[in-house]
Design a protein around this motif. Structure first.
Motif, PDB file in Angstrom:
ATOM      1  N   VAL A 179       7.472   3.353   3.585  1.00 37.64           N
ATOM      2  CA  VAL A 179       8.236   2.747   4.675  1.00 37.64           C
ATOM      3  C   VAL A 179       9.213   1.725   4.103  1.00 37.64           C
ATOM      4  O   VAL A 179       8.856   0.911   3.256  1.00 37.64           O
TER       5      VAL A 179
ATOM      6  N   PHE B  99       7.029  -1.234  13.502  1.00 41.93           N
ATOM      7  CA  PHE B  99       6.911  -0.705  12.147  1.00 41.93           C
ATOM      8  C   PHE B  99       5.587   0.044  11.965  1.00 41.93           C
ATOM      9  O   PHE B  99       5.486   0.922  11.098  1.00 41.93           O
ATOM     10  N   ALA B 100       4.563  -0.286  12.800  1.00 46.65           N
ATOM     11  CA  ALA B 100       3.297   0.440  12.748  1.00 46.65           C
ATOM     12  C   ALA B 100       3.527   1.925  13.051  1.00 46.65           C
ATOM     13  O   ALA B 100       2.881   2.810  12.488  1.00 46.65           O
TER      14      ALA B 100
ATOM     15  N   TYR C 215      10.464  -4.343   1.307  1.00 44.03           N
ATOM     16  CA  TYR C 215      10.807  -3.143   2.083  1.00 44.03           C
ATOM     17  C   TYR C 215      12.310  -2.832   2.049  1.00 44.03           C
ATOM     18  O   TYR C 215      12.736  -1.765   2.456  1.00 44.03           O
TER      19      TYR C 215
ATOM     20  N   SER D 167       0.853  -1.182   0.000  1.00 48.38           N
ATOM     21  CA  SER D 167       0.000   0.000   0.000  1.00 48.38           C
ATOM     22  C   SER D 167       0.888   1.231   0.000  1.00 48.38           C
ATOM     23  O   SER D 167       2.071   1.144   0.279  1.00 48.38           O
ATOM     24  N   GLY D 168       0.311   2.368  -0.322  1.00 47.08           N
ATOM     25  CA  GLY D 168       1.070   3.614  -0.318  1.00 47.08           C
ATOM     26  C   GLY D 168       1.963   3.722  -1.539  1.00 47.08           C
ATOM     27  O   GLY D 168       1.952   2.860  -2.408  1.00 47.08           O
TER      28      GLY D 168
ATOM     29  N   THR E 239       5.675  12.327  14.731  1.00 50.62           N
ATOM     30  CA  THR E 239       4.397  12.158  14.031  1.00 50.62           C
ATOM     31  C   THR E 239       3.408  13.218  14.513  1.00 50.62           C
ATOM     32  O   THR E 239       2.720  13.870  13.719  1.00 50.62           O
TER      33      THR E 239
ATOM     34  N   ASP F  71       4.706   3.461   9.944  1.00 45.63           N
ATOM     35  CA  ASP F  71       3.564   3.631   9.038  1.00 45.63           C
ATOM     36  C   ASP F  71       2.821   4.916   9.372  1.00 45.63           C
ATOM     37  O   ASP F  71       2.425   5.668   8.480  1.00 45.63           O
ATOM     38  N   GLU F  72       2.641   5.164  10.682  1.00 41.44           N
ATOM     39  CA  GLU F  72       1.907   6.360  11.103  1.00 41.44           C
ATOM     40  C   GLU F  72       2.643   7.636  10.741  1.00 41.44           C
ATOM     41  O   GLU F  72       2.051   8.601  10.277  1.00 41.44           O
TER      42      GLU F  72
ATOM     43  N   ALA G 209       4.811   7.942   8.302  1.00 39.05           N
ATOM     44  CA  ALA G 209       4.744   8.061   6.834  1.00 39.05           C
ATOM     45  C   ALA G 209       3.401   8.635   6.412  1.00 39.05           C
ATOM     46  O   ALA G 209       3.327   9.499   5.533  1.00 39.05           O
ATOM     47  N   ALA G 210       2.320   8.180   7.056  1.00 39.22           N
ATOM     48  CA  ALA G 210       0.986   8.663   6.711  1.00 39.22           C
ATOM     49  C   ALA G 210       0.841  10.139   7.072  1.00 39.22           C
ATOM     50  O   ALA G 210       0.240  10.913   6.329  1.00 39.22           O
TER      51      ALA G 210
END
Lengths: 319, 252
Positions: free
Chosen positions: A228, A213-214, A244, A190-191, A310, A217-218, A220-221
């Motif tokens: 990522v 890694f979550a 990755y 995704s992304g 973030t 992801d946050e 990056a979002a």
């Protein structure tokens, strides 16, 4: 000089971007330029290859090129080489490019230079060693064509506006024992694509497991348009899929900003990301080698810094 | 099942290696080791032989010091070694090395030959495919899993987007990705036993490889322009500094 050929890798998603980079380079060397594209969808790539400088595209859409990795492509190239005698063959430094070049070298007995970062003709290529700290020029001798595997993203891809003549060819499938693909599994992504993202947020051994890694992801979002990535240590540990991986054995990325969290900066990794415009490294170890190449090094606990970052990115974005 | 494992002895696998005045890598500086990337394949070989019987042979080309790499494999549990050490092979290019290793593997009767995806010092990553073609055996690179399957093997191969499953006949030559297995540490007993295991020594001439003219010559080595080390910060304003940088880069 003699002709320069490019092995244009065809993937299930279409042409591998390296093909256009290699053609742009091949054009600058002065001889005739041709591309060889093999596998389902190959013929359809001819227009794009022509636009980037291939005067001739030898193409076959045969399924055998994906069912039997490497060998039929090498034997088909050998038949074309015997017929047309190019001086130089450029291939991408991907898994497929390496398989094809390795097998082809056994057939032609020519020299094979790997990890090239520049090519000045059939007799000389350049590479970088020790994580890019030394530049090495290598003279190439022996029978033609010289085989040079070029690291992806070594050159920009620039169209020249040409048109290619397409020459349909038959696959050469050699006799002998062969490994055959019986199933394919794609992992959902995704992304934005790692190689195309303007920001890459990458994690390494310092993350300690798959769950953190979550957190990346946050981040990056929150940044938006960010992908990522990971170091080989994190991929080898099974925390994230191979797709990755940034580095020598993974992808080469050149984003506007690269954020390395918990990555020590092994040469393996640095080779794949040192071309980033700006590098931010977050590491708890003040002696981590990555801090020496970072534009901004942050010494501290990534488990505090990343979530705070973030939060701050979100706050400034909304203000 | 007999398995041959290609093992490379590399200088200083965790640090920065050095070049000698002749622009060749210094391979005998005393800080060398078995390439860590080869241990995954060694472990796979040992597991296959432990489950199905047979022998593991470790094959290496390198300086005299490379014996230490073979001994590491023997200490892990391999049965015998082959060391091709020959001053005439110093600086050998990929093709010469492939010819030498193919000739050495051709003398074994292995059902499976295993190499690393690429070495930690040279990162060439093409030699196994060259060797397989010279030997006329099937080759699969980037393998993350292998199981015996009837007369051959069922193999999972890592791809850009996931993995492929392949069926391969025997004999086959594969390269194994890092992380495919968890290499064991040699036990003290293993280290002691390794000293009495046979290691055959061969020269290029023993293997019938006579054309040793390298096709690659280093014409120059220069230092890359050093990247100026940036600023290193810590503490409370670190987060704000990162966000400033993201704003300067116009990515947020």
């Amino acid at each position: 000089m003699g002709a320069t050929w490019v092995y244009a890798e065809v993937t299930p998603e279409g042409l591998h971007p390296s093909a256009l980079e290699l053609l742009t380079k091949a054009r600058s060397l002065g001889g005739d330029v041709a591309a060889v594209a093999l596998g389902p969808g190959a013929t359809a790539t001819a227009a794009e290859l022509g636009e980037h400088g291939a005067a001739t595209v030898y193409a076959s859409d045969d399924q055998v090129f994906v069912d039997q990795p490497g060998r039929p492509a090498a034997h088909t190239l050998k038949a074309l080489i015997d017929q047309h005698a190019p001086a130089l063959l450029l291939l991408p430094g991907t898994y497929e490019g390496r398989d094809v070049a390795g097998c082809l070298q056994a057939l032609t007995g020519s020299t094979l230079m790997a990890n090239a970062t520049d090519v000045s003709g059939p007799d000389r290529a350049r590479t970088e060693i020790f994580g890019g700290t030394k530049i090495v020029d290598v003279d190439l001798a022996g029978p033609e064509p010289k085989l040079v595997l070029v690291r992806p993203k070594s050159f920009p891809a620039e169209p020249s506006g040409g048109t290619a003549t397409v020459v349909p060819i038959e696959a050469v499938v050699p006799p002998g024992p062969v490994a055959t693909v019986i199933e394919r599994h794609a992992e959902a992504a995704s992304g934005p694509k790692l190689e195309e993202a303007i920001v890459v947020v990458a994690g390494g051994r310092g993350l300690g497991g798959p769950e953190p890694f979550a957190m990346l992801d946050e981040l990056a979002a929150a940044i938006g348009g960010a992908a990522v990535g990971a170091s080989r240590a994190a991929v080898d540990a099974g925390w994230v899929p191979y797709a990755y991986q940034v580095g020598q054995t993974g992808k080469t990325v050149k984003p506007e900003v690269y954020i390395a969290a918990g990555i020590s900066g092994a040469l393996q990794h640095v080779v794949g990301m040192k071309g980033a415009k700006r590098i931010v490294a977050i590491n708890k170890d003040v002696d981590a080698p990555i801090l020496k190449i970072a534009d901004l090094g942050v010494v501290g606990d990534l488990f505090q810094i990343v979530p705070a970052l973030t939060e701050e990115v979100r706050r400034r974005a909304s203000s | 099942m007999n398995v041959s494992v290609l093992a490379k002895f590399v200088p200083n696998p965790t640090g920065t290696p050095q070049l000698g005045p002749d622009n060749l890598l210094i391979r005998d500086a005393g800080d060398g080791a078995l390439d860590p990337g080869d241990e995954y394949g060694l472990e796979l070989a040992l597991q296959l032989v432990e489950a199905g019987g047979g022998e593991v042979t470790v094959v290496s080309m390198g300086p005299e010091e490379a014996l230490a790499g073979i001994q590491r494999g023997l200490a892990m549990g391999a049965h015998k070694g082959v060391l091709i050490s020959d001053p005439a092979l110093r600086g050998a290019d990929a093709l010469i090395t492939a010819r030498v290793l193919a000739a050495a593997l051709g003398r074994q009767t292995a059902d499976l030959m295993i190499a690393g995806v690429e070495s930690t010092d040279g990162y060439t990553g093409t030699m196994p495919a060259t060797i397989a073609e010279l030997l006329g055996v099937a080759s699969i690179t980037a393998v993350r899993k292998l199981e015996p399957d009837g007369e051959g093997f069922r193999v999972e191969r890592q791809t850009e987007s996931g993995y492929d499953v392949l069926r391969a006949p025997s004999p086959a030559l594969i390269t194994v990705t890092a992380g495919a297995t968890e290499p064991r540490y040699p036990s003290l007993k293993g280290i002691m036993a390794a000293k009495s295991k046979p290691v055959e020594r061969l020269s290029a001439a023993d293997l019938g490889v006579t054309d040793l003219m390298s096709t690659q010559t280093v014409s120059s080595v220069t230092d890359a322009p050093a990247k100026a080390g940036g600023e290193v910060v810590s503490g409370d304003d670190a987060v704000a500094r990162i966000v400033d940088l993201l704003e300067e880069a116009k990515v947020i």
